[in-house]
Enzyme design. Structure first.
Site, PDB file in Angstrom:
ATOM      1  N   CYS A   9      12.105   4.831   8.659  1.00  0.00           N
ATOM      2  CA  CYS A   9      11.523   6.172   8.772  1.00  0.00           C
ATOM      3  C   CYS A   9      12.522   7.057   9.505  1.00  0.00           C
ATOM      4  O   CYS A   9      13.716   6.739   9.549  1.00  0.00           O
ATOM      5  CB  CYS A   9      10.143   6.131   9.440  1.00  0.00           C
ATOM      6  SG  CYS A   9      10.127   5.536  11.149  1.00  0.00           S
ATOM      7  N   ASN A  12      11.950   5.802  13.830  1.00  0.00           N
ATOM      8  CA  ASN A  12      11.762   4.357  14.076  1.00  0.00           C
ATOM      9  C   ASN A  12      10.883   4.100  15.288  1.00  0.00           C
ATOM     10  O   ASN A  12      11.043   3.106  16.001  1.00  0.00           O
ATOM     11  CB  ASN A  12      13.114   3.621  14.220  1.00  0.00           C
ATOM     12  CG  ASN A  12      13.009   2.100  14.181  1.00  0.00           C
ATOM     13  OD1 ASN A  12      13.816   1.398  14.786  1.00  0.00           O
ATOM     14  ND2 ASN A  12      12.022   1.569  13.509  1.00  0.00           N
ATOM     15  N   CYS A  14       7.243   5.544  15.027  1.00  0.00           N
ATOM     16  CA  CYS A  14       5.850   5.695  14.569  1.00  0.00           C
ATOM     17  C   CYS A  14       5.539   4.856  13.330  1.00  0.00           C
ATOM     18  O   CYS A  14       4.782   3.894  13.385  1.00  0.00           O
ATOM     19  CB  CYS A  14       5.527   7.161  14.293  1.00  0.00           C
ATOM     20  SG  CYS A  14       5.660   8.219  15.749  1.00  0.00           S
ATOM     21  N   ARG A  15       6.126   5.239  12.182  1.00  0.00           N
ATOM     22  CA  ARG A  15       5.734   4.604  10.913  1.00  0.00           C
ATOM     23  C   ARG A  15       6.410   3.268  10.646  1.00  0.00           C
ATOM     24  O   ARG A  15       5.731   2.272  10.345  1.00  0.00           O
ATOM     25  CB  ARG A  15       6.021   5.568   9.747  1.00  0.00           C
ATOM     26  CG  ARG A  15       5.145   6.796   9.748  1.00  0.00           C
ATOM     27  CD  ARG A  15       5.668   7.871   8.814  1.00  0.00           C
ATOM     28  NE  ARG A  15       6.931   8.429   9.299  1.00  0.00           N
ATOM     29  CZ  ARG A  15       7.673   9.323   8.649  1.00  0.00           C
ATOM     30  NH1 ARG A  15       7.288   9.748   7.468  1.00  0.00           N
ATOM     31  NH2 ARG A  15       8.782   9.769   9.181  1.00  0.00           N
ATOM     32  N   SER A  16       7.740   3.220  10.696  1.00  0.00           N
ATOM     33  CA  SER A  16       8.411   1.971  10.302  1.00  0.00           C
ATOM     34  C   SER A  16       8.103   0.785  11.231  1.00  0.00           C
ATOM     35  O   SER A  16       8.062  -0.349  10.744  1.00  0.00           O
ATOM     36  CB  SER A  16       9.917   2.163  10.106  1.00  0.00           C
ATOM     37  OG  SER A  16      10.549   2.616  11.265  1.00  0.00           O
ATOM     38  N   ASP A 123       4.360  11.888   8.387  1.00  0.00           N
ATOM     39  CA  ASP A 123       4.872  11.665   9.742  1.00  0.00           C
ATOM     40  C   ASP A 123       3.777  12.033  10.745  1.00  0.00           C
ATOM     41  O   ASP A 123       3.377  13.194  10.815  1.00  0.00           O
ATOM     42  CB  ASP A 123       6.111  12.541   9.945  1.00  0.00           C
ATOM     43  CG  ASP A 123       6.815  12.253  11.252  1.00  0.00           C
ATOM     44  OD1 ASP A 123       6.199  11.618  12.136  1.00  0.00           O
ATOM     45  OD2 ASP A 123       7.977  12.659  11.392  1.00  0.00           O
TER      46      ASP A 123
HETATM   47  P1  4NP Z   1       8.662   8.287  12.703  1.00  0.00           P
HETATM   48  O1  4NP Z   1       8.159   9.602  13.468  1.00  0.00           O
HETATM   49  O2  4NP Z   1       9.768   8.753  11.774  1.00  0.00           O
HETATM   50  O3  4NP Z   1       7.458   7.820  11.949  1.00  0.00           O
HETATM   51  O4  4NP Z   1       9.121   7.325  13.754  1.00  0.00           O
HETATM   52  C1  4NP Z   1       9.027  10.384  14.230  1.00  0.00           C
HETATM   53  C2  4NP Z   1       9.272  10.043  15.534  1.00  0.00           C
HETATM   54  C3  4NP Z   1      10.129  10.804  16.308  1.00  0.00           C
HETATM   55  C4  4NP Z   1      10.747  11.906  15.751  1.00  0.00           C
HETATM   56  C5  4NP Z   1      10.502  12.241  14.431  1.00  0.00           C
HETATM   57  C6  4NP Z   1       9.657  11.472  13.670  1.00  0.00           C
HETATM   58  N1  4NP Z   1      11.604  12.701  16.535  1.00  0.00           N
HETATM   59  O5  4NP Z   1      12.039  13.758  16.059  1.00  0.00           O
HETATM   60  O6  4NP Z   1      11.911  12.314  17.680  1.00  0.00           O
END
Ligand code: 4NP
Length: 150
Positions: A9, A12, A14-16, A123
């Protein structure tokens, strides 16, 4: 040889990490390795977002020991299957591939449920806890399909 799967994702956190934990829980560790990475660098070495840890725990899944890693081109050779969470991740990962064999490893994870419809795992980072539960449910279904197929 073990089959190696990488969930990707943006952050790294939240989702992955949820995708990694879910698929790992459905495959035997004798034959499979499951990891996750983010296309962004911000959370390298960090544990998953507390909201992902919490929703996983509510479903009896412990993802708290995972640590963030950034996606890099050498991972194309280390993994057999690369599942991305959304089309933006897809673009970012594909851009780093340098041959068709590498590009063929990359799939949008919700293609498992909605083939060729290009559905994203949304997201949940800037939203509330319900977003994390939604993501968990989608990834639970998708990883069941992947585990049955591999
Ligand atoms: P993820 O969500 O891609 O599902 O881990 C996010 C977590 C942090 C950020 C963006 C998306 N960020 O910009 O820090």
């Amino acid at each position: 040889m073990k089959t190696k799967i990488l969930m990707v994702c943006l952050g790294n956190i939240c989702r992955s990490p949820l995708a990694e934990g879910l698929l790992k829980s459905k495959l035997d560790t004798e034959n499979f390795i499951v990891d996750s990475a983010g296309t962004g660098h911000w959370h390298v070495g960090n544990p998953p977002d507390p909201r992902s840890v919490k929703v996983a725990k509510a479903h009896n899944l412990d993802i708290s020991a995972q640590r963030g890693m950034q996606f890099k081109p050498s991972l194309f050779e280390q993994y057999d299957h690369i599942f991305v969470m959304d089309q933006s991740n897809y673009t970012n990962v594909i851009r780093m591939a340098d041959n068709q064999e590498q590009r063929d490893k990359v799939k949008l994870i919700l293609d498992e449920l909605f083939p060729a419809e290009q559905v994203d795992v949304p997201d949940p980072y800037t939203g509330g806890e319900q977003g994390f539960e939604n993501v968990y449910q989608m990834l639970d279904e998708a990883t069941t399909k992947i585990a049955n197929r591999l």
